[in-house]
Design a protein around this motif. Structure first.
Motif, short mmCIF file in Angstrom:
data_model
loop_
_atom_site.label_atom_id
_atom_site.label_comp_id
_atom_site.label_asym_id
_atom_site.label_seq_id
_atom_site.Cartn_x
_atom_site.Cartn_y
_atom_site.Cartn_z
N HIS A 230 0.84 -1.21 0.00
CA HIS A 230 0.00 0.00 0.00
C HIS A 230 0.87 1.25 0.00
CE1 HIS A 230 -3.90 -1.83 -0.04
NE2 HIS A 230 -3.52 -2.67 0.89
N SER A 231 2.01 1.17 0.64
CA SER A 231 2.93 2.31 0.65
C SER A 231 3.48 2.54 -0.76
CB SER A 231 4.07 2.01 1.63
OG SER A 231 5.00 3.03 1.59
N LYS A 232 3.83 1.42 -1.41
CA LYS A 232 4.39 1.50 -2.77
C LYS A 232 3.36 2.09 -3.74
CE LYS A 232 5.82 -1.83 -6.17
NZ LYS A 232 5.92 -3.28 -6.31
N TYR A 233 2.13 1.62 -3.68
CA TYR A 233 1.12 2.06 -4.65
C TYR A 233 0.52 3.43 -4.34
CZ TYR A 233 1.21 -2.21 -7.36
OH TYR A 233 1.60 -3.22 -8.19
N SER A 234 0.55 3.85 -3.06
CA SER A 234 -0.03 5.15 -2.73
C SER A 234 1.04 6.24 -2.65
CB SER A 234 -0.74 5.07 -1.38
OG SER A 234 0.20 4.77 -0.36
N GLY A 235 2.30 5.81 -2.54
CA GLY A 235 3.38 6.79 -2.41
C GLY A 235 3.44 7.42 -1.02
N VAL A 236 2.74 6.81 -0.06
CA VAL A 236 2.73 7.36 1.31
C VAL A 236 3.63 6.49 2.19
CG1 VAL A 236 1.26 7.82 3.32
CG2 VAL A 236 0.38 8.24 1.02
N ASP A 237 4.42 7.17 3.02
CA ASP A 237 5.31 6.43 3.92
C ASP A 237 4.48 5.81 5.06
OD1 ASP A 237 7.26 5.51 5.56
OD2 ASP A 237 8.13 7.48 6.05
N LEU A 238 4.49 4.50 5.16
CA LEU A 238 3.71 3.83 6.20
C LEU A 238 4.61 3.22 7.29
CD1 LEU A 238 0.88 2.16 4.06
CD2 LEU A 238 0.77 4.28 5.37
N ASN A 239 5.85 3.74 7.34
CA ASN A 239 6.77 3.26 8.38
C ASN A 239 6.32 3.74 9.74
OD1 ASN A 239 8.77 1.66 7.18
ND2 ASN A 239 9.60 3.49 6.19
N TYR A 240 6.70 2.99 10.74
CA TYR A 240 6.34 3.33 12.12
C TYR A 240 7.62 3.68 12.87
CZ TYR A 240 4.49 2.70 16.86
OH TYR A 240 4.11 2.88 18.18
N LEU A 241 7.58 4.75 13.63
CA LEU A 241 8.76 5.13 14.40
C LEU A 241 8.53 4.73 15.86
CD1 LEU A 241 11.50 6.65 14.73
CD2 LEU A 241 10.12 8.70 15.24
N ASP A 242 9.35 3.80 16.33
CA ASP A 242 9.25 3.42 17.75
C ASP A 242 10.01 4.47 18.55
OD1 ASP A 242 9.64 2.32 20.30
OD2 ASP A 242 9.42 0.29 19.51
#
Ligand code: ATP
Length: 412
Positions: free
Chosen positions: A252-264
């Motif tokens: 979903h990140s790849k196709y939407s171009g939105v960063d979906l990473n989580y910062l702990d």
């Protein structure tokens, strides 16, 4: 999951979503059930189901594998249509399970450029709302998002009561976590889900785990809960519990171009969360509970059909009857009691036929309690309360009814 747990939030997402959602998830390219047609009677079958009848496990198998196996059966003269017996069955062909619509399109024609899909599962909406949830609800990993909602699949063969339908209700929960926690949380959820079935009256011997041997490339573990359906002649899937890696959010990140990473914030580590999902068909559970609760009991003069549903699952909790329909004072009192209980419990009022018949009607839909109003009610202020399972009757003061049902653990 949502009300009792602090680490799961609820969601109600859209049914129609941006079509790229289903390209990203792999559904547009690969959500298929290979089908086989009978040239003679024109019936259509799922290729994996045909092979299953010959004892060959072909769940999620490739088209090549399916056709190899079908060819072998054909050569041995074993392959026959289960409806008409003809040997003229076509090779397996790909058939997409996606239901298409032209919603929002100025043309009626369905083309690749304008097609919009009805969701084939509810979790797609969960992935799309993942970032929104993290940004707005102050949740910290590990946490889950759960939703109940309609899903649509162009099933080739939709039948077996409500076991398989083209429009159905799913209940899915996606649990987002750091990969180091996967094993622990997977085992935790397996345990929680197993106990859930027992809590609602499914006996343990009627349940079993089915371990998927063939896993998707991103998955590390997949088990189904299977229930032994009396009405369908054996064990069948009711729920899937899957360890899905970080494939969904990466896609979903790849196709939407939105960063979906989580910062702990504690460790400073940035990563794409992994997902553990529980995926249940609500309708299938309803069929399972009916299958389990259905009883035919031999009484002295008749057989009574009774649905011994857990009280929490019974659609109607209390039925209220006046002893006789043509006595206005009894009807008025029964109505008054019905009106007072209605805001607390799902209730039904019934004055049709004799009381015995009314009990049977309520037994068949699993109503745990019936209240009968008679002349003593008018004089002494008490009613007869009859228990579905024991058929025992006791007198209870009208003013005590709420406390009585609370003591029996009856909830809305
Ligand atoms: P099956 O192998 O029976 O087609 P599936 O493995 O494709 O099911 P999933 O995609 O894992 O099913 O869906 C999760 C749950 O949703 C299933 O365990 C089932 O309870 C329910 N479900 C799936 N398809 C249907 C359907 N057509 N009708 C009713 N419930 C369904």
């Amino acid at each position: 999951m949502v009300q009792l747990r602090d680490d799961v939030v609820g969601l109600d997402s859209a049914i129609f979503m941006h079509p790229t959602t289903w390209v990203a998830s792999g559904h547009v390219g690969g959500f298929n059930d290979p089908q086989v047609d009978c040239k003679k009677c024109k019936n259509r079958f799922r290729a994996d189901h045909i092979l299953e009848e010959y004892g060959i496990n072909a769940d999620k198998a490739t088209l090549e594998f399916l056709n190899d196996q079908l060819d072998k059966l054909r050569k041995d003269g074993k392959l026959k249509c289960s409806v008409c017996g003809s040997t003229e069955l076509t090779p397996a062909k790909i058939f997409s399970l996606m239901v298409k619509s032209n919603i929002g399109s100025p043309t009626e024609e369905l083309k690749e450029e304008n097609v919009v899909y009805l969701r084939p599962e509810t979790c797609g909406g969960i992935y799309l709302e993942y970032k929104n949830t993290v940004d707005s609800l102050r949740v910290k990993l590990p946490f889950g998002i759960a939703q109940v909602g309609k899903a649509f699949r162009n099933e080739i063969v939709a039948r077996q009561f409500i076991f398989r339908t083209r429009e159905f209700e799913q209940m899915e929960m996606q649990y987002f976590l750091h990969p180091s926690l996967m094993k622990e949380k997977y085992d935790m959820w397996k345990d929680i889900r197993w106990k859930w079935y027992l809590q609602y009256g499914i006996p343990e011997p009627e349940l079993r785990w089915y371990k998927h041997e063939k896993l998707a490339h991103y998955a590390s573990e997949a088990y189904d809960v299977e229930y032994n359906f009396q009405s369908l002649g054996g064990f069948k899937e009711v729920e899937g519990i899957h360890a899905r890696g970080n494939w969904d959010l990466s896609q979903h990140s790849k196709y939407s171009g939105v960063d979906l990473n989580y910062l702990d914030e504690k460790t400073g580590e940035k990563f794409t969360p992994h997902i553990m999902e529980t995926s249940v068909g609500l309708n299938r559970l309803v069929l399972m509970f009916i299958d389990q609760a259905y009883n035919e009991e031999k009484l002295e003069k008749e057989t009574r059909i009774v649905l011994k549903l857990d009280k929490r699952l019974a659609p109607i909790k209390i039925a209220v009857f006046p002893l006789m329909k043509n006595k206005p004072e009894l009807v008025a009192k029964a109505r008054e009691i019905y009106e007072s209980l209605k805001p607390l419990y799902m209730c039904e009022f019934d004055d049709n036929g004799n009381v015995g018949k009314r009990y049977r009607r309520q037994d068949e839909i699993g109503t745990p309690y019936c209240i009968t109003v008679d002349y003593d009610t008018l004089e002494k202020g008490d009613v007869t309360v009859r228990d579905r399972d024991t058929m025992k009757q006791e007198r209870v003061q009208v003013s005590e009814l709420e406390a009585f049902f609370a003591s029996k653990g009856l909830t809305i």
